[in-house]
Write a protein that holds these residues in place. Structure first.
Motif, PDB file in Angstrom:
ATOM      1  N   SER A  18       0.937  -1.287  -0.040  1.00 55.09           N
ATOM      2  CA  SER A  18      -0.125   0.049   0.181  1.00 55.09           C
ATOM      3  C   SER A  18       0.943   1.703  -0.174  1.00 55.09           C
ATOM      4  CB  SER A  18      -1.293   0.053   1.239  1.00 55.09           C
ATOM      5  OG  SER A  18      -0.080  -0.310   2.962  1.00 55.09           O
ATOM      6  N   GLU A  19       2.034   1.583   0.696  1.00 51.11           N
ATOM      7  CA  GLU A  19       3.031   2.240   0.861  1.00 51.11           C
ATOM      8  C   GLU A  19       3.749   2.631  -0.641  1.00 51.11           C
ATOM      9  OE1 GLU A  19       2.936   5.022   3.380  1.00 51.11           O
ATOM     10  OE2 GLU A  19       0.581   3.455   4.245  1.00 51.11           O
ATOM     11  N   LYS A  22       1.650   4.055  -3.724  1.00 54.61           N
ATOM     12  CA  LYS A  22       0.877   5.342  -3.094  1.00 54.61           C
ATOM     13  C   LYS A  22       2.110   6.193  -3.551  1.00 54.61           C
ATOM     14  CE  LYS A  22      -1.625   4.398   1.018  1.00 54.61           C
ATOM     15  NZ  LYS A  22      -1.959   5.282   2.431  1.00 54.61           N
ATOM     16  N   HIS A  93      10.735   1.046  -1.237  1.00 62.07           N
ATOM     17  CA  HIS A  93      10.120   1.576  -0.526  1.00 62.07           C
ATOM     18  C   HIS A  93      10.736   2.602   0.800  1.00 62.07           C
ATOM     19  CE1 HIS A  93       6.701   4.554   1.454  1.00 62.07           C
ATOM     20  NE2 HIS A  93       6.809   5.387   0.476  1.00 62.07           N
ATOM     21  N   SER A  95       9.877   2.553   4.152  1.00 60.91           N
ATOM     22  CA  SER A  95       8.892   2.071   4.135  1.00 60.91           C
ATOM     23  C   SER A  95       9.095  -0.058   4.709  1.00 60.91           C
ATOM     24  CB  SER A  95       7.849   1.579   4.019  1.00 60.91           C
ATOM     25  OG  SER A  95       6.946   0.993   3.280  1.00 60.91           O
ATOM     26  N   GLU A  97       9.075  -1.748   1.956  1.00 60.73           N
ATOM     27  CA  GLU A  97       7.735  -2.397   0.845  1.00 60.73           C
ATOM     28  C   GLU A  97       8.970  -2.418  -0.292  1.00 60.73           C
ATOM     29  OE1 GLU A  97       3.876  -1.423   2.830  1.00 60.73           O
ATOM     30  OE2 GLU A  97       4.588  -0.363   0.948  1.00 60.73           O
TER      31      GLU A  97
END
Length: 159
Positions: A18-19, A22, A93, A95, A97
């Protein structure tokens, strides 16, 4: 490395995306154009292409700004009867991910083929980076080119 067998299309991702999704959407809005300003020739056929550095030039600042980076690794799959190389291009990413694109081809680097091997890896990276980021070079049905074609067709229809 005359006849190279290639297995394409494996995509692996982190449990959550999800991150990163985005961030990719945000970065894509800031990407520049990937110029097809290099040329080559195979036999009698001449062609234009976008060198790998053009992808980097068009995307690096936006990726960094959005907490993303792209890297590529090559992994020799040692098997005496059928040596292969795995090429993994990842978009990562901040995060944690990630999205990985895998490609396997016959052969691996040796002292005798290192220049040819390097060229092949660069070629593979070009064609992994574009799809994983959702970006195409100018002249390869990029959004801007499609828009221009549609505008031309509309103008022609009005005449």
């Amino acid at each position: 490395m005359q006849d190279i067998a290639v297995s394409i299309g494996l995509l692996h991702q982190s449990e959550s995306v999800s991150e990163i999704n985005k961030a990719i959407i945000k970065a894509r809005q800031k990407f520049g154009r990937v110029a097809m300003d290099a040329s080559g020739q195979q036999g009698n056929q001449k062609y234009k292409y976008a060198p790998l550095e053009n992808y980097a030039q068009a995307t690096d600042a936006a990726l960094s700004e959005c907490g993303l980076f792209v890297n590529t690794r090559t992994i020799p799959l040692v098997d005496e009867s059928s040596p292969k190389t795995l090429v993994v291009t990842s978009i990562n990413h901040e995060s944690g991910e990630y999205l990985n694109s895998f490609l396997v081809f016959d052969g691996y680097i040796t002292q005798q083929n290192k220049k040819e091997f390097g060229g092949l890896i660069t070629y593979i990276r070009r064609y992994q980076v574009g799809p994983i980021l959702g970006i195409a070079p100018e002249g390869e049905d990029s959004e801007a080119d499609v828009v221009e074609e549609v505008k031309a067709l509309v103008a022609e229809a009005k005449e």
